[in-house]
Enzyme design. Sequence first.
Site, PDB file in Angstrom:
ATOM      1  N   GLY A 212       0.823  -1.215   0.000  1.00  0.00           N
ATOM      2  CA  GLY A 212       0.000   0.000   0.000  1.00  0.00           C
ATOM      3  C   GLY A 212       0.845   1.248   0.000  1.00  0.00           C
ATOM      4  O   GLY A 212       2.061   1.188  -0.226  1.00  0.00           O
ATOM      5  N   ASN A 213       0.217   2.381   0.220  1.00  0.00           N
ATOM      6  CA  ASN A 213       0.941   3.649   0.290  1.00  0.00           C
ATOM      7  C   ASN A 213       0.332   4.490   1.406  1.00  0.00           C
ATOM      8  O   ASN A 213      -0.679   4.112   2.001  1.00  0.00           O
ATOM      9  CB  ASN A 213       0.909   4.364  -1.064  1.00  0.00           C
ATOM     10  CG  ASN A 213      -0.511   4.657  -1.498  1.00  0.00           C
ATOM     11  OD1 ASN A 213      -1.202   5.442  -0.885  1.00  0.00           O
ATOM     12  ND2 ASN A 213      -0.956   3.981  -2.562  1.00  0.00           N
ATOM     13  N   ARG A 214       0.957   5.631   1.678  1.00  0.00           N
ATOM     14  CA  ARG A 214       0.572   6.416   2.863  1.00  0.00           C
ATOM     15  C   ARG A 214      -0.494   7.469   2.581  1.00  0.00           C
ATOM     16  O   ARG A 214      -0.721   8.359   3.388  1.00  0.00           O
ATOM     17  CB  ARG A 214       1.813   7.066   3.482  1.00  0.00           C
ATOM     18  CG  ARG A 214       2.779   6.024   4.055  1.00  0.00           C
ATOM     19  CD  ARG A 214       3.717   6.595   5.087  1.00  0.00           C
ATOM     20  NE  ARG A 214       4.540   7.662   4.552  1.00  0.00           N
ATOM     21  CZ  ARG A 214       4.484   8.929   4.927  1.00  0.00           C
ATOM     22  NH1 ARG A 214       3.615   9.307   5.846  1.00  0.00           N
ATOM     23  NH2 ARG A 214       5.287   9.816   4.393  1.00  0.00           N
TER      24      ARG A 214
END
Length: 403
Positions: A212-214
């Site tokens: 995922g990413n932030r």
Amino acid sequence: MSSGRTIVVGITGGIAAYKAVNVVRAFVLRGDTVQVVATPAALRFVGKPTLEAISRNPVHTDLYEGVAEVRHVAIGQSADLIVVAPATANSIAKLAAGLADDLLGNTILASTAPVVIAPAMHTEMWNNAATVANIATLRARGVTIVGPGVGQLTGSDSGAGRMAEPDTIVAAALAALAAAENGRASSDLAGKRIVITAGGTREPLDPVRFLGNRSSGKQGVALAEAAAARGASVILIAANLEVPAPTTVDLRPVNSALDLERAVTEAAVGADVVIMAAAVADYRPVTVRADKIKKDDTGDSLLLELTRNPDILAGLAARKAPGQGLVGFAAETETDPDRLLALGRAKMARKGCDFLVVNRVGWSEGFASDHNEVRVLDRRGDIVCEASGTKMSVAGHILDLIS
Ligand code: C5P
């Protein structure tokens, strides 16, 4: 420092009245003159001395005080903007009916200033047919409705009805004021269908893990909230948001990039504008394991094979109907402003959208922050807008461009 503007903040009797103190404070710190008109019920939730200290002005409550100076009309006439936060179901009903049995009702009726309300109530009251009809009446009359959000309510329950956050209310109020001052309707996006993607995709590895990413989704949610407040009908395609979604949008939750592609492709049909604010994973695992990956099976190192995800924005640009607007985002870690811009221009050429919103991200910038600093490029790569501030105010600038 004075902005020369007078903002009337109406506070009605709901528990969210304690948060209205921060709305008052934000206007005062901007240099606005703030006149608080509180209903007697509001003062059961928050004290007059608090409001007087924070607003730096006397708080008005009683219709029969200051009669000699015709106060029930004078306050409304002096207002450049009226903000009612919180707006209870009862105060919304009175406003819709045009009742003037208290000082706030008189003030609003006697004013030609834009009116922004921030509803706050329990979910059942918000969904009640009477409230739904009253909100529709107010919207048709040009009143800006900000929120409510979905989230924790007063008790242990949660749902739609939570008052929008003070920052959001202030930003929506300032957008309504700017619209009025520029001779533009505060509902300038009425009748427009806008699709917005927000958040970050998660690419599953196995039933419990993902890549995922932030991205928190804050900028996309601010865009959705602001567009809905300006009258647009908004579909929000939400990938793993870390913030509550507004209740004023058609919410379509998604998880992975492929989910997002399906949802946005379907929603884009007939849309006037598509805004791709979501952080979409460029790669996904080639295989998604049916069972949890075990250390015992993989040993000391684990090699993951990834495959490219489709470029959804480029695909939408290639297929878009004439007249449909397409806005992309370019979040880059490049620190040099010129090189950042060059990356943005190259991306614009690759993606083929109408506007590209370029911003810098880093360990502490961009994603999870409440603030953003952006430059917007047009098709030719020219900067058509530079904006910095809360994500809600940046959203306002982006929507001004679209409008
Ligand atoms: O290529 P990059 O990820 O930097 O581009 C960012 C823009 O493209 C964003 O608007 C994002 O929503 C969109 N995007 C996409 N599909 C991808 C990757 C990004 O639509 N696979």
